[in-house]
Each structure stands twice: as structure tokens, then as C-alpha cells.
Motif scaffolding. Structure first.
Motif, mmCIF file in Angstrom:
data_model
loop_
_atom_site.group_PDB
_atom_site.id
_atom_site.type_symbol
_atom_site.label_atom_id
_atom_site.label_comp_id
_atom_site.label_asym_id
_atom_site.label_seq_id
_atom_site.Cartn_x
_atom_site.Cartn_y
_atom_site.Cartn_z
ATOM 1 N N ASN A 14 49.981 -27.140 -7.055
ATOM 2 C CA ASN A 14 49.779 -28.566 -7.319
ATOM 3 C C ASN A 14 48.654 -28.796 -8.328
ATOM 4 O OD1 ASN A 14 51.796 -29.411 -5.569
ATOM 5 N ND2 ASN A 14 50.413 -29.586 -3.810
ATOM 6 N N VAL A 15 47.565 -28.062 -8.167
ATOM 7 C CA VAL A 15 46.441 -28.214 -9.091
ATOM 8 C C VAL A 15 46.862 -27.793 -10.497
ATOM 9 C CG1 VAL A 15 44.113 -27.437 -9.653
ATOM 10 C CG2 VAL A 15 44.713 -27.925 -7.284
ATOM 11 N N GLN A 16 47.590 -26.702 -10.607
ATOM 12 C CA GLN A 16 48.076 -26.248 -11.907
ATOM 13 C C GLN A 16 48.992 -27.287 -12.539
ATOM 14 O OE1 GLN A 16 47.957 -24.384 -14.961
ATOM 15 N NE2 GLN A 16 47.648 -22.679 -13.530
ATOM 16 N N ALA A 17 49.889 -27.868 -11.751
ATOM 17 C CA ALA A 17 50.806 -28.886 -12.264
ATOM 18 C C ALA A 17 50.049 -30.111 -12.761
ATOM 19 C CB ALA A 17 51.811 -29.275 -11.185
ATOM 20 N N VAL A 18 49.047 -30.529 -12.014
ATOM 21 C CA VAL A 18 48.266 -31.696 -12.419
ATOM 22 C C VAL A 18 47.485 -31.394 -13.695
ATOM 23 C CG1 VAL A 18 46.310 -33.172 -11.775
ATOM 24 C CG2 VAL A 18 48.133 -32.717 -10.123
ATOM 25 N N TYR A 19 46.910 -30.203 -13.793
ATOM 26 C CA TYR A 19 46.158 -29.853 -15.000
ATOM 27 C C TYR A 19 47.060 -29.847 -16.234
ATOM 28 C CZ TYR A 19 43.181 -27.252 -18.244
ATOM 29 O OH TYR A 19 42.454 -26.870 -19.340
ATOM 30 N N ALA A 355 45.814 -16.383 -34.088
ATOM 31 C CA ALA A 355 44.950 -15.686 -33.137
ATOM 32 C C ALA A 355 44.364 -16.656 -32.123
ATOM 33 C CB ALA A 355 43.838 -14.950 -33.883
ATOM 34 N N VAL A 356 43.987 -17.854 -32.582
ATOM 35 C CA VAL A 356 43.496 -18.884 -31.660
ATOM 36 C C VAL A 356 44.592 -19.265 -30.669
ATOM 37 C CG1 VAL A 356 42.769 -21.298 -31.463
ATOM 38 C CG2 VAL A 356 41.744 -19.821 -33.209
ATOM 39 N N ALA A 357 45.802 -19.524 -31.179
ATOM 40 C CA ALA A 357 46.907 -19.929 -30.312
ATOM 41 C C ALA A 357 47.224 -18.855 -29.277
ATOM 42 C CB ALA A 357 48.151 -20.226 -31.154
ATOM 43 N N THR A 358 47.216 -17.594 -29.694
ATOM 44 C CA THR A 358 47.511 -16.491 -28.781
ATOM 45 C C THR A 358 46.444 -16.371 -27.707
ATOM 46 O OG1 THR A 358 48.693 -15.309 -30.540
ATOM 47 C CG2 THR A 358 47.925 -14.006 -28.658
ATOM 48 N N GLY A 359 45.193 -16.487 -28.105
ATOM 49 C CA GLY A 359 44.104 -16.433 -27.134
ATOM 50 C C GLY A 359 44.174 -17.572 -26.136
ATOM 51 N N LEU A 360 44.483 -18.777 -26.607
ATOM 52 C CA LEU A 360 44.568 -19.932 -25.710
ATOM 53 C C LEU A 360 45.694 -19.776 -24.699
ATOM 54 C CD1 LEU A 360 43.914 -22.950 -28.120
ATOM 55 C CD2 LEU A 360 42.362 -21.961 -26.417
ATOM 56 N N THR A 361 46.821 -19.226 -25.141
ATOM 57 C CA THR A 361 47.932 -19.005 -24.208
ATOM 58 C C THR A 361 47.500 -18.103 -23.056
ATOM 59 O OG1 THR A 361 49.595 -19.294 -25.936
ATOM 60 C CG2 THR A 361 50.264 -18.076 -23.974
ATOM 61 N N THR A 362 46.764 -17.052 -23.388
ATOM 62 C CA THR A 362 46.280 -16.131 -22.358
ATOM 63 C C THR A 362 45.270 -16.794 -21.447
ATOM 64 O OG1 THR A 362 46.653 -14.211 -23.783
ATOM 65 C CG2 THR A 362 45.084 -13.936 -21.977
ATOM 66 N N VAL A 363 44.314 -17.510 -22.018
ATOM 67 C CA VAL A 363 43.264 -18.142 -21.220
ATOM 68 C C VAL A 363 43.844 -19.206 -20.296
ATOM 69 C CG1 VAL A 363 41.237 -19.652 -21.342
ATOM 70 C CG2 VAL A 363 41.404 -17.648 -22.823
ATOM 71 N N LEU A 364 44.707 -20.055 -20.833
ATOM 72 C CA LEU A 364 45.238 -21.166 -20.047
ATOM 73 C C LEU A 364 46.131 -20.692 -18.908
ATOM 74 C CD1 LEU A 364 45.966 -23.680 -22.931
ATOM 75 C CD2 LEU A 364 44.249 -23.930 -21.117
ATOM 76 N N ALA A 365 46.710 -19.498 -19.047
ATOM 77 C CA ALA A 365 47.584 -18.980 -17.990
ATOM 78 C C ALA A 365 46.826 -18.747 -16.690
ATOM 79 C CB ALA A 365 48.257 -17.696 -18.439
ATOM 80 N N GLY A 366 45.541 -18.392 -16.775
ATOM 81 C CA GLY A 366 44.790 -18.085 -15.557
ATOM 82 C C GLY A 366 43.564 -18.941 -15.330
ATOM 83 N N LEU A 367 43.343 -19.922 -16.190
ATOM 84 C CA LEU A 367 42.093 -20.685 -16.152
ATOM 85 C C LEU A 367 41.942 -21.492 -14.870
ATOM 86 C CD1 LEU A 367 39.564 -21.384 -17.816
ATOM 87 C CD2 LEU A 367 40.832 -23.344 -18.726
ATOM 88 N N VAL A 368 42.996 -22.202 -14.464
ATOM 89 C CA VAL A 368 42.897 -23.076 -13.292
ATOM 90 C C VAL A 368 42.623 -22.265 -12.045
ATOM 91 C CG1 VAL A 368 44.194 -24.633 -11.785
ATOM 92 C CG2 VAL A 368 44.317 -24.912 -14.263
ATOM 93 N N ALA A 369 43.385 -21.211 -11.822
ATOM 94 C CA ALA A 369 43.192 -20.410 -10.603
ATOM 95 C C ALA A 369 41.795 -19.816 -10.555
ATOM 96 C CB ALA A 369 44.244 -19.304 -10.544
#
Length: 376
Positions: A14-19, A355-369
Motif C-alpha cells: 500500500n505504501v509503495q502504491a501511494v508513493y 546513466a541518471v535514468a538507469t540509476g533512478l530506476t534502481t534506486v526507486l525500486a527499493g527506496l520505499v521499503a
């Protein structure tokens, strides 16, 4: 047998969905989020409070066109995390730090005296330190673009554009040197990602980025995703030794072009392009041949993967005013279903942008948890 769905898992979902909804639809209120997600107000409120506590969202100004009632609006906190982007060329290590919106907070182009791995690691550390000092933010991850085939399993560089980098364990050695996770990727692949994120490829699900310099390299985006191939070698379509930029499969054409080159004052391809804009006949011959060569590569790609767009980049390819029209014309005669042809909108920043876009994809995948669990 699958594991049981726990209350903690439901809360995290739920938190991930809201974010993600806040990132897509901000500025947004609690009530709007609950309606948008089909979620109860108490559930949405708990998720928002968790995200506020983790510093991932923040209150933002009310939009001008909002209704008159007094409501609190939320948006993502762009400075909650940063990424480091690196582009290793033959003469410079270009780098930047960007926030979660992809906004570049600081950029640095640092000369490299050689591509010896030990020197590259030293310069990378210095660049990281200077950018961290400038932004006051420690990046979560680094992504580096390198010319060569990057083994997707090991992060080792093969068929490197720079001989000294052959066999360089880029992922492992940079991870240790920079003390943060590193993604190593082919530089033209990153250019394609960048062009699809914020360039002329935005919204195009199937396209090829052609980087034209001393040779031609391609980055393929298929179905909206970067296509690397089994060995990370997709797009390695042309290797041309330095000094043999203008070459064809026809000995007669080669002889003619060699004669043109030999009896001109041109030293670099940049000089050829300048002369072509001044209607120098010799330069125009060379540009016409280069356009035909590009079109032939584009036609081969199109015949296999049927893309809708070819994006031209690289030192030669960015001369779109000279190349786009003749490439289009030749390609129309070579392909039954010719794609559109455009010049890169990002120019030399395409690799860093990817490179920015690739890094953000990785970070955002686990940031909330990671962040929410840290304050729970």
C-alpha cells in the motif's frame, strides 16, 4: 507453495502504491489519492504518514486551479536520494549528481590522462568526492557508461573501445573504489535510454540510437525496454579503425574517397562538416558517402527489428543539418518500411542522461521499503 501474505507485506504494498501515485499525480490530496487508488481513506492516510516520516513525500503548495476548499497537497521529495552518473570517454570522465526528479544538481567534466583502470578508479573517486562536496548529498548508486561490451553477468568490459580497458572488471572495481553500488553499461545503450527518457525517443517504444563516430554503434529500445542481448553485445554493428572513417564495400568507391581525402586539407571529420556547410565539393562527396553508410546500417537494423525511429548521435551523427535528409532519402530506397530519422535532442549529454535514468530506476525500486522500514 507460495508464502502467506502477511499484514506487513500488505502495508508495504500500500505504501509503495501511494508513493508511486504521488510521483505520477502530484500535487495531490489525501482524498484524491484514496479515490485514485480505490483505497480506503484510513489506509491511504497511514501510507502517507509513513512516507512523510521517511522523508519521501512532503507538503507542497496548493495548485492555482484547485477548488476553494482548504486541503493539504503532497508531492514527492526530490532530494530524498541522489544518483551519480558517469560517462567514461577517451579524454574525459564526465559526471553529474541528480536528484529523484532527474534534475542535475552538479556536473563535472574531469580530464583523464589515460584509460588505465587504476587511473580511471582514481579519477572516479576524485569526481565523486567533488560532486558530493558540491551537493552535500551522498549518492545511493552510480551508473557508468563505457565503450565496449559489458558482460551482463560479471560487469567485465570486453571488446573495449580503449585498449587499456579490455578485461576491466568495471562493476566490481568501481563498487569497491566508490563505496556504493555501481551499474556498468555500454555507453551507447545508455544514450538510447537517455533519448527514450528525455529526448526525441520519448514515448517511442521501438527505436534505435545510432552513434556515428570513427565507427557506428547502436543502442536498441524494443517494446519500451533496452535490449542488451545475451552477452550484452546487441548493437555492436561496426568496428572501424581510426583513420579509416570513410570506407565502403566497393573498391572503386574506396579509391575515389581515398583520393578525395588525400587531396584535401581536411584533418578531422569536424573540418569536413564545416567545409560541407560552405559547399566545398570534396566535403560534400564525403558527407554524401557517410550518409549512405549510415542509411545502410539503419536499413539492416530495420530489416531485423522493424523500429519506427532512428536517432542519430555521436560526433558525426549530431551533424543532422547535413545528414538527416540524405539518410532519409537513401533509407527510403533501401527499406520497404523506412523508419523516421531524427537527430539526438540531448547531444553529448545523452549518455549521462541515460546513466541518471538507469540509476533512478534502481534506486526507486527499493527506496520505499528501505526508508520506511528504517523509521518504523
Amino acid at each position: 507453495m507460495t508464502g502467506a501474505v502477511t499484514g506487513a507485506h500488505v502495508r508495504e504494498t500500500n505504501v509503495q502504491a501511494v508513493y508511486q501515485a504521488i510521483r505520477r499525480a502530484h500535487p495531490v490530496t489525501r482524498a484524491q489519492l484514496a479515490r485514485y487508488l480505490g483505497m480506503s481513506k484510513p489506509t491511504a492516510n497511514r501510507a502517507i504518514d509513513a512516507l512523510l516520516g521517511a522523508g519521501l513525500v512532503e507538503e507542497v503548495p496548493k495548485p492555482q486551479n484547485a477548488a476553494g476548499y482548504d486541503a493539504v497537497y503532497f508531492g514527492p521529495c526530490a532530494t530524498a536520494a541522489t544518483v551519480l552518473a558517469l560517462d567514461l570517454g577517451s579524454r574525459f570522465l564526465r559526471a553529474c549528481v541528480a536528484d529523484l526528479d532527474g534534475t542535475v544538481l552538479a556536473r563535472l567534466d574531469q580530464p583523464v590522462s589515460s584509460n588505465d583502470p587504476a587511473h580511471v578508479l582514481e579519477v572516479a573517486r576524485d569526481v565523486r568526492d567533488e560532486l558530493v562536496a558540491a551537493t552535500g548529498a551522498a549518492p545511493e548508486v552510480a551508473t557508468i557508461g563505457i565503450g565496449g561490451v559489458i558482460d551482463p553477468r560479471t560487469g567485465i568490459v570486453h571488446d573495449a573501445n580503449q585498449e587499456a580497458l579490455e578485461g576491466f572488471a568495471a562493476k566490481a572495481e568501481l563498487t569497491e573504489a566508490l563505496e556504493l553500488p555501481v551499474i556498468a553499461e555500454n555507453d551507447i545503450n545508455l544514450a538510447a535510454v537517455g533519448e527514450g527518457w528525455r529526448g526525441v525517443g520519448l514515448g517511442v517504444r521501438n527505436f534505435a540510437f545510432l552513434s556515428i563516430g570513427s565507427g557506428v554503434g547502436a543502442g536498441l529500445v524494443l517494446g519500451g525496454e533496452l535490449h542488451r542481448g545475451v552477452n550484452g553485445a546487441a548493437g555492436e554493428i561496426d568496428h572501424v579503425p581510426e583513420g579509416q572513417r570513410f570506407r565502403s564495400d566497393s573498391p572503386a568507391a574506396d579509391a575515389f574517397l581515398a583520393h578525395v581525402w588525400q587531396h584535401s586539407d581536411f584533418v578531422t571529420t569536424e573540418e569536413v562538416m564545416i567545409a560541407a556547410r560552405e559547399n566545398d565539393e570534396r566535403a560534400l562527396h564525403l558527407v554524401a558517402w557517410e550518409a549512405a553508410r549510415i542509411a545502410e546500417h539503419a536499413a539492416r537494423i530495420t530489416a531485423v527489428v522493424d523500429v519506427s525511429l532512428i536517432v542519430l548521435g555521436g560526433g558525426i551523427g549530431l551533424n543532422g543539418d547535413l545528414l538527416v535528409d540524405p539518410v532519409r532519402a537513401t533509407l527510403n530506397g533501401l527499406s520497404a518500411y523506412p523508419p523516421a530519422v531524427e537527430t539526438s535532442r540531448l547531444g553529448e549529454a545523452a549518455i549521462l542522461t541515460g546513466a541518471v535514468a538507469t540509476g533512478l530506476t534502481t534506486v526507486l525500486a527499493g527506496l520505499v521499503a528501505t526508508r520506511v522500514s528504517a523509521v518504523s
